[in-house]
Design a protein around this motif. Structure first.
Motif, PDB file in Angstrom:
ATOM      1  N   ILE A  22       0.720   7.197   5.562  1.00  0.00           N
ATOM      2  CA  ILE A  22       1.817   6.269   5.260  1.00  0.00           C
ATOM      3  C   ILE A  22       2.705   6.809   4.147  1.00  0.00           C
ATOM      4  O   ILE A  22       3.873   6.433   4.038  1.00  0.00           O
ATOM      5  CB  ILE A  22       1.244   4.874   4.893  1.00  0.00           C
ATOM      6  N   TRP A  75     -10.943   9.206   7.679  1.00  0.00           N
ATOM      7  CA  TRP A  75     -11.905   9.439   6.603  1.00  0.00           C
ATOM      8  C   TRP A  75     -11.420   8.669   5.370  1.00  0.00           C
ATOM      9  O   TRP A  75     -10.401   9.012   4.788  1.00  0.00           O
ATOM     10  CB  TRP A  75     -12.018  10.946   6.285  1.00  0.00           C
ATOM     11  N   GLU A  76     -12.139   7.606   5.040  1.00  0.00           N
ATOM     12  CA  GLU A  76     -11.805   6.766   3.880  1.00  0.00           C
ATOM     13  C   GLU A  76     -10.426   6.105   4.012  1.00  0.00           C
ATOM     14  O   GLU A  76      -9.736   5.901   3.021  1.00  0.00           O
ATOM     15  CB  GLU A  76     -11.908   7.559   2.571  1.00  0.00           C
ATOM     16  N   LEU A  77     -10.039   5.815   5.242  1.00  0.00           N
ATOM     17  CA  LEU A  77      -8.793   5.061   5.472  1.00  0.00           C
ATOM     18  C   LEU A  77      -9.087   3.582   5.718  1.00  0.00           C
ATOM     19  O   LEU A  77      -8.397   2.705   5.181  1.00  0.00           O
ATOM     20  CB  LEU A  77      -8.045   5.626   6.692  1.00  0.00           C
ATOM     21  N   HIS A 128     -11.051   1.385   4.754  1.00  0.00           N
ATOM     22  CA  HIS A 128     -11.224   0.406   3.663  1.00  0.00           C
ATOM     23  C   HIS A 128      -9.886   0.000   3.024  1.00  0.00           C
ATOM     24  O   HIS A 128      -9.840  -0.908   2.207  1.00  0.00           O
ATOM     25  CB  HIS A 128     -12.260   0.860   2.615  1.00  0.00           C
ATOM     26  N   HIS A 129      -8.800   0.678   3.414  1.00  0.00           N
ATOM     27  CA  HIS A 129      -7.460   0.234   2.986  1.00  0.00           C
ATOM     28  C   HIS A 129      -6.870  -0.761   3.983  1.00  0.00           C
ATOM     29  O   HIS A 129      -5.810  -1.323   3.732  1.00  0.00           O
ATOM     30  CB  HIS A 129      -6.507   1.424   2.885  1.00  0.00           C
ATOM     31  N   MET A 131       0.646   4.099  -2.800  1.00  0.00           N
ATOM     32  CA  MET A 131       0.268   5.475  -2.444  1.00  0.00           C
ATOM     33  C   MET A 131       1.368   6.466  -2.825  1.00  0.00           C
ATOM     34  O   MET A 131       1.079   7.563  -3.280  1.00  0.00           O
ATOM     35  CB  MET A 131      -0.065   5.562  -0.955  1.00  0.00           C
ATOM     36  N   TYR A 167      -8.568  18.142   5.090  1.00  0.00           N
ATOM     37  CA  TYR A 167      -9.467  18.147   6.244  1.00  0.00           C
ATOM     38  C   TYR A 167      -8.722  18.570   7.506  1.00  0.00           C
ATOM     39  O   TYR A 167      -9.279  19.282   8.354  1.00  0.00           O
ATOM     40  CB  TYR A 167     -10.129  16.774   6.431  1.00  0.00           C
ATOM     41  N   VAL A 177       3.798   8.114   8.729  1.00  0.00           N
ATOM     42  CA  VAL A 177       3.883   6.943   9.613  1.00  0.00           C
ATOM     43  C   VAL A 177       2.832   5.914   9.198  1.00  0.00           C
ATOM     44  O   VAL A 177       1.773   6.271   8.670  1.00  0.00           O
ATOM     45  CB  VAL A 177       3.698   7.367  11.101  1.00  0.00           C
ATOM     46  N   ASP A 178       3.183   4.635   9.402  1.00  0.00           N
ATOM     47  CA  ASP A 178       2.225   3.558   9.148  1.00  0.00           C
ATOM     48  C   ASP A 178       1.371   3.394  10.404  1.00  0.00           C
ATOM     49  O   ASP A 178       1.893   3.074  11.480  1.00  0.00           O
ATOM     50  CB  ASP A 178       2.994   2.265   8.840  1.00  0.00           C
ATOM     51  N   LEU A 179       0.072   3.589  10.269  1.00  0.00           N
ATOM     52  CA  LEU A 179      -0.816   3.532  11.439  1.00  0.00           C
ATOM     53  C   LEU A 179      -0.957   2.126  12.008  1.00  0.00           C
ATOM     54  O   LEU A 179      -1.577   1.951  13.063  1.00  0.00           O
ATOM     55  CB  LEU A 179      -2.187   4.110  11.079  1.00  0.00           C
ATOM     56  N   ILE A 187       0.844  -1.205   0.000  1.00  0.00           N
ATOM     57  CA  ILE A 187       0.000   0.000   0.000  1.00  0.00           C
ATOM     58  C   ILE A 187       0.877   1.252   0.000  1.00  0.00           C
ATOM     59  O   ILE A 187       0.583   2.231  -0.688  1.00  0.00           O
ATOM     60  CB  ILE A 187      -1.016   0.008   1.182  1.00  0.00           C
TER      61      ILE A 187
END
Ligand SMILES: C[S@@+](CC[C@H](N)C(=O)[O-])C[C@H]1O[C@@H](n2cnc3c(N)ncnc32)[C@H](O)[C@@H]1O
Length: 225
Positions: free
Chosen positions: A69, A112-114, A116-117, A6, A53, A93-95, A2
């Motif tokens: 990320i 927000w829209e994270l 689903h990844h 990205m 945002y 950073v990788d959450l 990912i």
């Protein structure tokens, strides 16, 4: 995987061509802030992308940290905040990893829209990280694509986008099971969210952190496997 995808997207695509990038905040977030339901505080935008945002929230008096990320994304976000004269910290950073350098706790966290990844195998670790980022009683807003969404040319849980990414579409029930061990759910509903081509159906949850993460069973933990 990912991260590489990205980095490529944020380096190669102009912002206008990135399907999720918007200059303005979503109505849902704006309503929560401008109605005073979420008041200025120390807040974190998880998967902040190009930073719109987080920049909006900083302009509303929030002490903002945006994390993503992608190093390219946070570089874009930092430049956009500077251009707008807004003070906002952006960190690559990788959450799913170690977040101790972020200097938590925060009062409000949102993705927000994270989500689903983040696929089911990683979700338990992710939600535990969100729990640890927040103060007890801190608020968490999560919005991700619903498996009721007819978009992305298909049905089912895993769907491929035209940018080559694969997303996981969630149901309300699986998100309730995921969040409940850590958060008291105040609202969980299907909403329509703006998209560049068409609107999307998303699951939106507003939650308050429990003091202790308790009550999750082996079966619930299975969600994260
Ligand atoms: C669909 S975009 C949404 C961006 C932004 N929230 C928005 O709505 O404009 C998802 C973002 O999450 C980031 N991301 C995906 N997985 C991540 C992870 N494990 N840790 C941090 N960021 C991640 C991506 O780089 C991307 O910027």
């Amino acid at each position: 995987m990912i991260k590489k995808q990205m980095e490529r997207i944020y380096r190669e695509q102009p912002l206008d061509a990135i399907p999720w990038h918007m200059d303005h905040p979503p109505d849902l977030l704006r309503d929560l802030v401008e109605s005073g339901r979420i008041k200025p505080c120390r807040a974190i935008d998880m998967g902040c992308g190009s930073g719109s945002y987080a920049i909006y929230m900083a302009g509303q008096g929030f002490e903002m940290t945006g994390v993503d990320i992608s190093e390219a994304a946070v570089a874009i976000a930092g430049k956009r905040a500077l251009e707008r004269g807004v003070s906002c910290r952006f960190v690559a950073v990788d959450l799913l990893g170690d977040l101790s350098d972020l200097g938590s706790p925060f009062d409000f966290a949102y993705d927000w829209e994270l989500l689903h990844h983040i696929f089911p195998a990683d979700r338990f670790a992710y939600i535990r990280n969100v729990f640890e980022l927040l103060h007890p009683e801190g608020l968490y807003l999560s919005v991700c694509f619903s498996d009721d969404d007819p978009g992305f040319g298909g049905e089912g849980k895993f769907r491929k986008t035209r940018l080559g990414t694969v997303l996981y579409f969630s149901s309300e029930d699986e998100l309730r099971a995921l969040f409940q061990p850590f958060f008291r759910i105040e609202e969980l509903k299907i909403v329509d969210i703006e998209g560049k081509i068409s609107a999307h159906k998303a699951v939106c949850a507003l939650m308050r952190r429990k003091e202790h993460a308790a009550g999750f069973t082996a079966a619930e933990r299975e969600i994260g496997k």
